[in-house]
Scaffold this active site. Structure first.
Site, PDB file in Angstrom:
ATOM      1  N   SER A 202      13.852  22.018 -17.450  1.00  0.00           N
ATOM      2  CA  SER A 202      12.640  22.787 -17.700  1.00  0.00           C
ATOM      3  C   SER A 202      12.998  24.079 -18.416  1.00  0.00           C
ATOM      4  O   SER A 202      14.060  24.654 -18.183  1.00  0.00           O
ATOM      5  CB  SER A 202      11.956  23.103 -16.369  1.00  0.00           C
ATOM      6  OG  SER A 202      11.135  24.252 -16.498  1.00  0.00           O
TER       7      SER A 202
ATOM      8  N   HIS B 180       0.833  -1.223   0.000  1.00  0.00           N
ATOM      9  CA  HIS B 180       0.000   0.000   0.000  1.00  0.00           C
ATOM     10  C   HIS B 180       0.855   1.255   0.000  1.00  0.00           C
ATOM     11  O   HIS B 180       0.406   2.306   0.454  1.00  0.00           O
ATOM     12  CB  HIS B 180      -0.950   0.030   1.214  1.00  0.00           C
ATOM     13  CG  HIS B 180      -1.671  -1.254   1.447  1.00  0.00           C
ATOM     14  ND1 HIS B 180      -2.901  -1.540   0.897  1.00  0.00           N
ATOM     15  CD2 HIS B 180      -1.317  -2.361   2.158  1.00  0.00           C
ATOM     16  CE1 HIS B 180      -3.283  -2.754   1.271  1.00  0.00           C
ATOM     17  NE2 HIS B 180      -2.333  -3.270   2.020  1.00  0.00           N
TER      18      HIS B 180
ATOM     19  N   LYS C 257      15.217  22.532 -12.297  1.00  0.00           N
ATOM     20  CA  LYS C 257      14.591  21.241 -12.531  1.00  0.00           C
ATOM     21  C   LYS C 257      15.485  20.210 -13.193  1.00  0.00           C
ATOM     22  O   LYS C 257      16.301  20.512 -14.051  1.00  0.00           O
ATOM     23  CB  LYS C 257      13.357  21.421 -13.419  1.00  0.00           C
ATOM     24  CG  LYS C 257      12.235  22.163 -12.725  1.00  0.00           C
ATOM     25  CD  LYS C 257      11.437  21.257 -11.832  1.00  0.00           C
ATOM     26  CE  LYS C 257      10.304  20.633 -12.616  1.00  0.00           C
ATOM     27  NZ  LYS C 257       9.647  19.608 -11.823  1.00  0.00           N
TER      28      LYS C 257
ATOM     29  N   GLU D  68       9.159   8.572 -17.409  1.00  0.00           N
ATOM     30  CA  GLU D  68       7.752   8.926 -17.651  1.00  0.00           C
ATOM     31  C   GLU D  68       7.291   8.459 -19.032  1.00  0.00           C
ATOM     32  O   GLU D  68       6.152   8.011 -19.211  1.00  0.00           O
ATOM     33  CB  GLU D  68       7.558  10.435 -17.518  1.00  0.00           C
ATOM     34  CG  GLU D  68       7.712  10.906 -16.081  1.00  0.00           C
ATOM     35  CD  GLU D  68       7.871  12.417 -15.988  1.00  0.00           C
ATOM     36  OE1 GLU D  68       7.036  13.041 -15.344  1.00  0.00           O
ATOM     37  OE2 GLU D  68       8.817  12.967 -16.554  1.00  0.00           O
TER      38      GLU D  68
END
Ligand code: ARG
Length: 461
Positions: A277, A156, A283, A290
């Site tokens: 970024s 979980h 960043k 992804e």
């Protein structure tokens, strides 16, 4: 443009229809397997006497020289062509003249395209398995050096019981192992020869299909000509396998994304595999992970697309089947590049082992072991669970870790607690105690690694 089938038509095909029906932009990559299949077919036609030795020879040498010229870029395809099969035949005709027209004896594009697709996919499966195996080797080698690296084991996404980084990484080894086994099973069903089925009903020429199968490395021949030209189960089966590979990679990618956040801080991804970024100077984003996660959706779409394309399709060949290659090539390319990228990203990652170790301190992931302690002293597990639950509540109220309690404090909850109770609570001891086969203890993981190395072929030390 001249057609392979122009004879019965009185009008030219509408240009819009040509544009709508062409598959060259998708199937051009089949050129090499198409030539290989044609060479085997021509050799066999020569052997059974349908072609004279001179005709067979001229076709075979013509195809061989065409293969060289396409490979070296000397010959380019005409983008107006209907598909790669008609384009190869046109180029061969340019080269050797009318004899090229004999190559298509006892053959249809229906069995030809099925053969090409199977040959191409067979090699794609081998390449994918090879890449998966490289990633598995990395997992095993890295696991070997992290047998004692403590890591919160979660259920979980909550801390459950401590494991090692080795154990966690090896979980992915087994997922990928099943993927390779599935691909090996799929390969067997891919590796059957449709050629010789002609359009749908076979042919009146006495073909030697076994000879062609052998030359092309097929394990057998498709036994039913109607099934052979319309079967795309092997495409769907591969797409299933690829979807499972991508599903596994998406889980790995998701964990790398989470682990590289400051909240986790378990891993630092290398600059070379991350992106920045355009507005936020600080960043460093895990875009590769992804995209792997996101492209899982593409492969599932390919699988769904292929199944829907096949649904309720009457026998035998229908032009719908031409759509199979878009799904197949997209999934194959995506799986190949995703496995390679996962490997690259992992091989350059820095694991923050101190952060992992700290995350396990005072996280109550040793509570099961305190309950097991009471069980060993004779208490039923359900009761022990209840007692330790109350101990945990006490710790939470006091703001103290379980392993920091004194024996006196523990004895307020059960007189079965003795001075040795605290020894079982250190995270190393908790992990080390899980020596059951397949468990997280270093000895158990070492055993697991030994079995894994054997499966990889023993050449990974
Ligand atoms: N381009 C076609 C395909 O990929 C080749 C087979 C065409 N056969 C036919 N009868 N139109 O399926």
């Amino acid at each position: 443009m001249d057609k392979l089938w122009g004879g019965r038509f009185e009008k030219q095909t509408d240009e819009a229809v040509e544009a709508f029906t062409t598959s060259l932009s998708v199937d051009a990559r089949l050129w090499e397997v198409d030539i290989r299949g044609s060479i085997a077919h021509a050799r066999m036609l020569g052997k059974i006497g349908v072609l004279t030795p001179e005709e067979a020879d001229s076709i075979i040498t013509g195809l061989q020289s065409l293969r060289e010229d396409i490979a070296s870029g000397k010959v380019a395809f005409d983008s107006q062509a209907e598909d790669i099969h008609s384009e190869i035949e046109r180029l061969l005709t340019e080269r050797i003249g009318a004899a090229a027209g004999r190559l298509h004896t006892a053959r249809s594009r229906n069995d030809q395209v099925a053969t090409d697709t199977r040959l191409y996919l067979r090699e794609g499966i081998d390449a994918l398995c090879e890449r998966i195996q490289q990633l598995q080797k990395w997992l095993v080698d890295t696991a070997q050096s992290h047998l004692h690296t403590l890591l919160p084991g979660c259920t979980h996404l909550q801390h459950a019981q401590p494991v090692s980084l080795a154990h966690h990484l090896m979980a992915y080894f087994w997922m990928l192992q099943r993927d390779r086994e599935r691909l090996a099973g799929c390969r067997k069903r891919v590796n059957q020869l449709p050629l010789g089925s002609a359009a749908l009903a076979g042919t009146s020429f006495a073909l030697d299909r076994e000879m062609v199968a052998q030359e092309l490395g097929f394990e057998g021949v498709c036994e039913n000509s109607m099934d052979a030209v319309s079967d795309r189960d092997f495409v769907v089966e591969f797409l299933c396998c690829a979807a499972l590979v991508m599903m596994h990679l998406s889980r790995l990618a998701e964990e790398l994304i989470l682990w590289s956040t400051p909240e986790f801080g378990f891993v630092e991804l290398d600059d070379s595999v991350t992106t920045g970024s355009s507005i936020m100077p600080q960043k460093k984003n895990p875009d590769v992970a992804e995209l792997i996660r996101g492209r899982m959706g593409r492969v599932v779409a390919d699988l769904t697309g292929a199944l829907v394309m096949l649904k309720a399709l009457p026998l035998s060949y229908n032009r719908d089947l031409q759509e199979d290659k878009g799904f197949l090539f997209d999934a194959l390319d995506t799986a190949l590049s995703s496995v390679a990228m996962a490997h690259l990203m992992l091989s350059r990652a820095q694991f923050r082992v101190e952060r992992m170790r700290q995350a396990v301190q005072g996280d109550f992931s040793n509570a099961t072991d305190l309950a097991d302690y009471l069980v060993r002293k004779g208490m039923p597990f359900r009761q022990a669970h209840e007692v330790v639950g109350r101990v945990v509540l006490y710790c939470l109220r006091q703001g103290v870790a379980l392993e920091r309690l004194s024996v006196e404090e523990l004895r307020q909850f059960s007189h079965l607690f003795e001075s040795d109770a605290l020894q079982v609570l250190q995270p190393e001891a908790v992990m080390g105690a899980r020596r059951s086969r397949g468990g997280a203890a270093p000895e158990a993981v070492s055993q697991q690694i030994a079995i894994a190395r054997e499966l990889l072929g023993g050449d990974t030390h």
